[in-house]
Design a protein around this motif. Structure first.
Motif, short mmCIF file in Angstrom:
data_model
loop_
_atom_site.label_atom_id
_atom_site.label_comp_id
_atom_site.label_asym_id
_atom_site.label_seq_id
_atom_site.Cartn_x
_atom_site.Cartn_y
_atom_site.Cartn_z
N ILE A 1 -21.70 -16.17 -46.36
CA ILE A 1 -22.19 -16.03 -44.98
C ILE A 1 -22.68 -14.61 -44.74
CG2 ILE A 1 -21.53 -16.12 -42.56
CD1 ILE A 1 -19.63 -18.41 -43.26
N ASP A 2 -21.96 -13.63 -45.29
CA ASP A 2 -22.41 -12.24 -45.13
C ASP A 2 -23.76 -12.01 -45.81
OD1 ASP A 2 -20.19 -11.48 -43.66
OD2 ASP A 2 -19.06 -10.79 -45.41
N ARG A 3 -23.93 -12.62 -46.96
CA ARG A 3 -25.19 -12.47 -47.68
C ARG A 3 -26.34 -13.09 -46.88
NH1 ARG A 3 -25.37 -14.97 -53.37
NH2 ARG A 3 -27.34 -15.98 -52.91
N ILE A 4 -26.11 -14.24 -46.30
CA ILE A 4 -27.13 -14.88 -45.46
C ILE A 4 -27.48 -13.98 -44.29
CG2 ILE A 4 -27.57 -16.81 -43.88
CD1 ILE A 4 -25.91 -18.56 -45.78
N SER A 5 -26.47 -13.42 -43.68
CA SER A 5 -26.68 -12.53 -42.53
C SER A 5 -27.48 -11.30 -42.93
CB SER A 5 -25.33 -12.13 -41.95
OG SER A 5 -25.51 -11.26 -40.87
N ARG A 6 -27.15 -10.70 -44.08
CA ARG A 6 -27.89 -9.52 -44.55
C ARG A 6 -29.36 -9.87 -44.85
NH1 ARG A 6 -23.22 -8.53 -47.65
NH2 ARG A 6 -24.29 -9.36 -49.48
N ASN A 7 -29.54 -11.01 -45.50
CA ASN A 7 -30.91 -11.45 -45.80
C ASN A 7 -31.71 -11.71 -44.53
OD1 ASN A 7 -30.58 -11.27 -48.57
ND2 ASN A 7 -30.04 -13.42 -48.81
N ILE A 38 -38.64 -20.14 -37.50
CA ILE A 38 -37.45 -19.47 -38.05
C ILE A 38 -36.27 -19.65 -37.12
CG2 ILE A 38 -37.80 -17.12 -37.17
CD1 ILE A 38 -36.85 -16.74 -40.43
N SER A 39 -36.56 -19.70 -35.82
CA SER A 39 -35.50 -19.95 -34.86
C SER A 39 -34.87 -21.33 -35.10
CB SER A 39 -36.05 -19.85 -33.44
OG SER A 39 -35.06 -20.15 -32.51
N LYS A 40 -35.72 -22.33 -35.32
CA LYS A 40 -35.22 -23.68 -35.63
C LYS A 40 -34.43 -23.68 -36.93
CE LYS A 40 -39.17 -26.12 -33.57
NZ LYS A 40 -40.32 -26.99 -33.91
N TYR A 41 -34.95 -22.99 -37.93
CA TYR A 41 -34.28 -22.95 -39.23
C TYR A 41 -32.92 -22.27 -39.12
CZ TYR A 41 -33.40 -22.23 -44.18
OH TYR A 41 -32.83 -22.23 -45.42
N ARG A 42 -32.88 -21.18 -38.39
CA ARG A 42 -31.60 -20.46 -38.24
C ARG A 42 -30.59 -21.30 -37.46
NH1 ARG A 42 -33.55 -14.61 -38.14
NH2 ARG A 42 -34.08 -14.35 -40.35
N HIS A 43 -31.07 -22.06 -36.49
CA HIS A 43 -30.19 -22.96 -35.75
C HIS A 43 -29.59 -23.99 -36.71
CE1 HIS A 43 -28.54 -25.16 -32.37
NE2 HIS A 43 -29.08 -26.28 -32.87
N LEU A 44 -30.43 -24.57 -37.55
CA LEU A 44 -29.96 -25.54 -38.54
C LEU A 44 -28.99 -24.88 -39.51
CD1 LEU A 44 -30.05 -28.34 -39.88
CD2 LEU A 44 -32.06 -27.54 -41.17
N GLU A 45 -29.31 -23.68 -39.90
CA GLU A 45 -28.45 -22.92 -40.81
C GLU A 45 -27.05 -22.75 -40.21
OE1 GLU A 45 -29.98 -19.33 -43.38
OE2 GLU A 45 -29.36 -18.58 -41.41
N LYS A 46 -27.01 -22.39 -38.94
CA LYS A 46 -25.72 -22.23 -38.25
C LYS A 46 -24.97 -23.55 -38.17
CE LYS A 46 -27.05 -18.24 -35.50
NZ LYS A 46 -27.42 -17.73 -34.19
N GLU A 47 -25.70 -24.62 -37.87
CA GLU A 47 -25.07 -25.95 -37.84
C GLU A 47 -24.43 -26.29 -39.18
OE1 GLU A 47 -27.23 -29.40 -36.41
OE2 GLU A 47 -28.40 -28.11 -35.07
N ILE A 48 -25.16 -26.03 -40.25
CA ILE A 48 -24.65 -26.34 -41.59
C ILE A 48 -23.42 -25.50 -41.90
CG2 ILE A 48 -25.19 -26.20 -44.06
CD1 ILE A 48 -28.12 -26.91 -43.28
N ILE A 49 -23.45 -24.23 -41.56
CA ILE A 49 -22.30 -23.35 -41.81
C ILE A 49 -21.09 -23.81 -41.01
CG2 ILE A 49 -21.42 -21.01 -41.47
CD1 ILE A 49 -24.30 -20.02 -42.19
N MET A 50 -21.30 -24.14 -39.73
CA MET A 50 -20.20 -24.62 -38.90
C MET A 50 -19.62 -25.93 -39.44
SD MET A 50 -19.68 -22.29 -36.69
CE MET A 50 -18.64 -23.08 -35.49
N LEU A 51 -20.50 -26.85 -39.83
CA LEU A 51 -20.08 -28.14 -40.36
C LEU A 51 -19.33 -27.97 -41.68
CD1 LEU A 51 -20.06 -31.19 -39.98
CD2 LEU A 51 -22.30 -31.27 -41.12
N ALA A 52 -19.75 -27.00 -42.49
CA ALA A 52 -19.11 -26.77 -43.79
C ALA A 52 -17.65 -26.35 -43.64
CB ALA A 52 -19.88 -25.71 -44.57
N LYS A 53 -17.29 -25.79 -42.51
CA LYS A 53 -15.90 -25.38 -42.29
C LYS A 53 -14.98 -26.59 -42.17
CE LYS A 53 -17.14 -21.04 -40.09
NZ LYS A 53 -17.15 -20.23 -38.87
N THR A 54 -15.51 -27.71 -41.71
CA THR A 54 -14.67 -28.89 -41.51
C THR A 54 -15.06 -30.07 -42.40
OG1 THR A 54 -16.08 -29.65 -39.70
CG2 THR A 54 -14.15 -28.32 -39.11
N ASP A 55 -16.34 -30.14 -42.79
CA ASP A 55 -16.82 -31.29 -43.56
C ASP A 55 -17.88 -30.82 -44.56
OD1 ASP A 55 -17.64 -33.76 -44.51
OD2 ASP A 55 -18.61 -34.37 -42.63
N ILE A 56 -17.41 -30.42 -45.74
CA ILE A 56 -18.33 -29.86 -46.73
C ILE A 56 -19.37 -30.88 -47.18
CG2 ILE A 56 -16.94 -30.34 -48.79
CD1 ILE A 56 -18.85 -27.10 -48.22
#
Length: 133
Positions: A1-7, A38-56
């Motif tokens: 997640i940190d790497r994604i944020s830096r990129n 990119i706004s749409k993509y980042r929104h999807l990215e956040k959704e995937i990260i949040m979902l990965a915490k509970t349902d990989i």
């Protein structure tokens, strides 16, 4: 997640610098499309990260199902802006070559005129000198 944020920060910084440069109308339009995508993509990215915490598995499914299309939508305006830059660069190069040819032609014509004037003057002076003898 940190790497994604830096990129993401690096990409944002680059886009800000690009936006501060002199852009033609088509570049501005594509930049706006890029920012929307990119706004749409980042929104999807956040959704995937949040979902990965509970349902990989659900996150993997969402990633494989939707991220490639969103990524393609985000990259398309960048490709268009790159092509615009290439065309502008080629046009500037062609204009520079044309200007250089015109300057060279003017220089050669000027040298030719000077040479003709010199020959005429030398001939006239020679004629004047010979007629005085």
């Amino acid at each position: 997640i940190d790497r994604i944020s830096r990129n993401n920060k690096k990409i944002d910084s680059l886009i800000v610098k690009y936006a501060e440069s002199h852009l033609v109308d088509d570049e501005n339009k594509n930049l706006l499309v890029y920012r929307t995508e990119i706004s749409k993509y980042r929104h999807l990215e956040k959704e995937i990260i949040m979902l990965a915490k509970t349902d990989i598995e659900g996150a993997k499914m969402l990633f494989s199902k939707e991220s490639s299309e969103e990524f393609r939508n985000m990259i398309e305006p960048i490709h268009k802006m790159t092509n615009i830059q290439l065309k502008i660069g080629q046009d500037l190069r062609d204009d520079s070559l044309s200007e250089a040819k015109a300057i060279r032609l003017t220089l050669y014509l000027s040298m030719g005129i000077i040479l003709v004037v010199f020959i005429v003057m030398a001939s006239w002076l020679g004629f004047v000198y010979m007629s005085q003898s």
